[in-house]
Write a protein that holds these residues in place. Sequence first.
Motif, short mmCIF file in Angstrom:
data_model
loop_
_atom_site.label_atom_id
_atom_site.label_comp_id
_atom_site.label_asym_id
_atom_site.label_seq_id
_atom_site.Cartn_x
_atom_site.Cartn_y
_atom_site.Cartn_z
N LEU A 145 0.85 -1.20 0.00
CA LEU A 145 0.00 0.00 0.00
C LEU A 145 0.88 1.24 0.00
CD1 LEU A 145 -2.90 1.23 0.29
CD2 LEU A 145 -2.58 1.08 2.77
N LEU A 198 0.61 5.45 0.03
CA LEU A 198 -0.30 6.57 0.27
C LEU A 198 0.41 7.90 0.03
CD1 LEU A 198 -1.87 5.25 3.62
CD2 LEU A 198 -2.66 4.86 1.28
N SER A 199 -0.20 8.73 -0.82
CA SER A 199 0.44 9.98 -1.23
C SER A 199 0.23 11.11 -0.24
CB SER A 199 -0.11 10.42 -2.59
OG SER A 199 -1.35 11.10 -2.42
N LEU A 246 -5.84 13.99 3.56
CA LEU A 246 -5.38 12.72 4.14
C LEU A 246 -6.55 11.88 4.67
CD1 LEU A 246 -5.37 12.69 7.57
CD2 LEU A 246 -3.59 14.37 7.18
N HIS A 280 -7.64 8.97 2.65
CA HIS A 280 -6.92 7.70 2.78
C HIS A 280 -7.67 6.73 3.69
CE1 HIS A 280 -3.42 8.64 0.48
NE2 HIS A 280 -2.89 9.50 1.32
N GLY A 289 4.21 5.69 3.11
CA GLY A 289 3.48 6.95 3.11
C GLY A 289 4.40 8.13 2.90
N GLY A 296 0.14 10.93 3.66
CA GLY A 296 0.06 9.48 3.61
C GLY A 296 0.85 8.80 4.71
N GLY A 303 -0.82 6.03 6.95
CA GLY A 303 -0.03 4.80 6.80
C GLY A 303 0.58 4.36 8.12
N VAL A 345 -2.52 5.13 -3.71
CA VAL A 345 -3.61 6.06 -3.46
C VAL A 345 -3.11 7.49 -3.66
CG1 VAL A 345 -5.45 6.73 -1.88
CG2 VAL A 345 -4.47 4.43 -1.76
N ASP A 346 -3.59 8.12 -4.73
CA ASP A 346 -3.14 9.46 -5.12
C ASP A 346 -4.18 10.50 -4.73
OD1 ASP A 346 -2.05 11.68 -6.28
OD2 ASP A 346 -2.31 11.00 -8.35
#
Length: 342
Positions: A21, A23-24, A30, A33, A52, A56, A60, A236-237
């Motif tokens: 995973l 996360l951006s 956030l 997310h 992350g 993220g 994360g 995930v953007d």
Amino acid sequence: MLSKEDVKEFLKFLKGKKVYLALSGGGLALVCHISVIRIIEELGIKVERVYGTSAGSVIGGFFAAGLSWKQMREAALELKNPDDLFGFASRHIILRTFKSELQFKKKGFEGAAIYNHKRLESYIENTIVRYFGRIPKLGELTIPYGAVAFNIGTGKPGGLGLSLKKVFSTESTPEVSLKDAIVASISIPGIFPPKKIGEYYYIDGGVIENLPIVSAYEDWLQKKKFYEKNLVILAVDLGYGGETLKEKGTIKPHDMLLYAFSVEGKTINQYSLLKVHKPRKGSQVILLKPRCYDIGLTDFEKIKDAMDKSYINVCNQLKDRNFLLETQEDIKKARIMLGLLE
């Protein structure tokens, strides 16, 4: 609630593969997310590692420590006023900027920002302690974790002169606390001061890798054996997507900075996709875009709506048989940008 039957093609795609995973960054977005964490838990997807950057790194890190999506949502909904996270007069940028100039003269790097870390660190610490019981070190986390930051050196003459990407992780920095790793990753230049860990200062990892899929991919390559499973990165953007900032309205200087980060991040992401998405070599990216509208850094009144709508967005994306469409479109844009496609 999303059922396995709703997304059977997606789950079939994941079967037999390692799932990482990524996360951006994305400021207060956030909270979107959390919607992806909810889907992961509802579907019973096993995530083997989580990475992350900036925003993220917060979600994360919570996920790697064992917090559930419900606990994260509860903590997010408790945020009512920007002052709770950023300190007194958080919406008054001119006042905060004037104060930061005075702080910079006194503290140097540690005062070089509109906001300080105090309230933010307190929120992160209180959230983790409430559900985990204490602040864990990275080596103690339930799921292996990596937080992307950027090393800007010691701030002293004769110190490190070369800026470098730094991934605080379960293996490479097991003694670093989860809270410190998160704060280093979210220290947006000009908004938060650099975070000092050991003898070095660190700023937001978004300047080098806003969506940490390359970090995930490189870790997989190092650990991969010839007989092991292929890799799928759920990326995930939280970028603005096709939206542009409004010329008039409530836009604030720090929101403009985050928008610039998002635009820069999209370009970096496109390069990263070309490097990482290699189906023939066993690594693939499923690009998820939960963000549905603009949410500024101090728009706390939008938190609940952002979580609700982003959950629906991702559910709809995964229910579609062509759930790789976002990835394919971004790869095509990257090839056009690089002159690889007529």
